[in-house]
Design an enzyme around this catalytic site. Structure first.
Site, PDB file in Angstrom:
ATOM      1  N   GLU A  47       0.867  -1.185   0.000  1.00  0.00           N
ATOM      2  CA  GLU A  47       0.000   0.000   0.000  1.00  0.00           C
ATOM      3  C   GLU A  47       0.899   1.229   0.000  1.00  0.00           C
ATOM      4  O   GLU A  47       1.790   1.343   0.844  1.00  0.00           O
ATOM      5  CB  GLU A  47      -0.875   0.060   1.261  1.00  0.00           C
ATOM      6  CG  GLU A  47      -1.868  -1.049   1.434  1.00  0.00           C
ATOM      7  CD  GLU A  47      -2.578  -0.939   2.782  1.00  0.00           C
ATOM      8  OE1 GLU A  47      -2.423   0.092   3.472  1.00  0.00           O
ATOM      9  OE2 GLU A  47      -3.284  -1.888   3.138  1.00  0.00           O
ATOM     10  N   ASP A  71      -4.369   8.515  11.106  1.00  0.00           N
ATOM     11  CA  ASP A  71      -2.988   8.068  11.265  1.00  0.00           C
ATOM     12  C   ASP A  71      -2.381   8.568  12.565  1.00  0.00           C
ATOM     13  O   ASP A  71      -2.612   9.701  12.976  1.00  0.00           O
ATOM     14  CB  ASP A  71      -2.133   8.552  10.089  1.00  0.00           C
ATOM     15  CG  ASP A  71      -2.495   7.844   8.800  1.00  0.00           C
ATOM     16  OD1 ASP A  71      -2.621   6.604   8.848  1.00  0.00           O
ATOM     17  OD2 ASP A  71      -2.677   8.512   7.771  1.00  0.00           O
TER      18      ASP A  71
END
Length: 272
Positions: A53, A64
């Site tokens: 990814e 995140d």
């Protein structure tokens, strides 16, 4: 140009046939530089990652944790743009033959144009897109473009997702389902969390798609734990940490990333 959804599907089918989970590695494009990131992602495949990814760095990566935020910040300060993300996808796929997805928030794709982004991602050899903040109800424009260009649309499910919601999400997705192992942001954890196994079980009840677990896996032991119940194990923060720890010494960073991938790859090979 058709994207590599079929390659992603056959790769995940092959790992299942080997009675193991796939190892999926994540790295933001442009980190530590575009060229350095390409070399690091290739090293991850050399170490044992089955799928890669590539993150599209975002100024407000709400899902995140601090480690990936740091990497995103380095990439953005280095001037990475969508062109650099697409180049990373193209060169990593060309060098390894592995399926390469783009993980991105919806806003940059929307601004760029969903049709244009899908066409260019497919032309780069991309296998699809993971869109953690795109609601299924608002995804038709993207899904049409992705389908037309042979790209997977991977949605994220979480422990808080009710069964009826899981069914709605998995019916709209393709490639695989990204199961977030716990509530919260990305990052390494001491424990991956018991909720993940239950989420995989509930998700599988709604779909034939592989269910891959991310958030929190950082070592071979945790990879083995998740591989016992999931079709894929997704690792990002641990790879970024290795590169940050060897900042300024690319050779050491690549060696560390390759070694981490090898350890995780050993972990995902299920013990019967």
């Amino acid at each position: 140009m058709t994207g590599n959804l079929d390659l992603l599907s056959t790769t995940l089918a092959a790992t299942r046939a080997e009675r193991r989970a796939a190892l999926i590695g994540y790295l933001p494009a442009g980190f530590p530089t575009v060229d350095g990131g390409i070399r690091a992602a290739v090293a991850m495949v050399e170490g044992g990652c089955d799928v890669i990814e590539i993150g599209l760095p975002h100024s407000d990566p709400v899902l995140d944790g601090p480690v990936i935020q740091t990497a995103d910040d380095i990439a953005l300060r280095g001037g990475v743009r969508i062109e650099g993300v697409l180049r990373t996808v193209r060169e990593v796929h060309a060098a390894t033959g592995a399926p390469v997805l783009c993980m991105t928030y919806w806003n940059p794709v929307d601004r760029y144009g969903a049709e244009r982004f899908a066409a260019e991602l497919a032309a780069a050899g991309g296998a699809g897109c993971i869109l953690p903040d795109l609601p299924v109800e608002e995804s038709e424009v993207w899904r049409k473009a992705a389908q037309q260009h042979g790209l997977a649309t991977v949605f994220v499910v979480a422990p808080s997702s009710r069964d009826d919601r899981l069914a709605t999400i998995t019916a709209a997705g393709s490639g695989f389902v990204y199961a977030a192992s716990l509530m919260g942001v990305t990052g390494t954890r001491e424990s991956v969390g018991r909720e993940a196994a239950g989420l995989v079980r509930r998700t599988r009840a709604t779909t034939e798609l592989p269910v891959c677990v991310g958030l929190g896996v950082s070592n071979a032991g945790q990879a083995a734990e998740v591989a016992a119940f999931a079709d894929g194990v997704i690792v990002g923060t641990a790879f970024v940490k290795e590169l940050l720890a060897h900042e300024g010494d690319e050779t050491a960073g690549l060696t560390a990333v390759r070694g981490l991938a090898a350890g995780l790859a050993a972990g995902v090979r299920r013990r019967d």
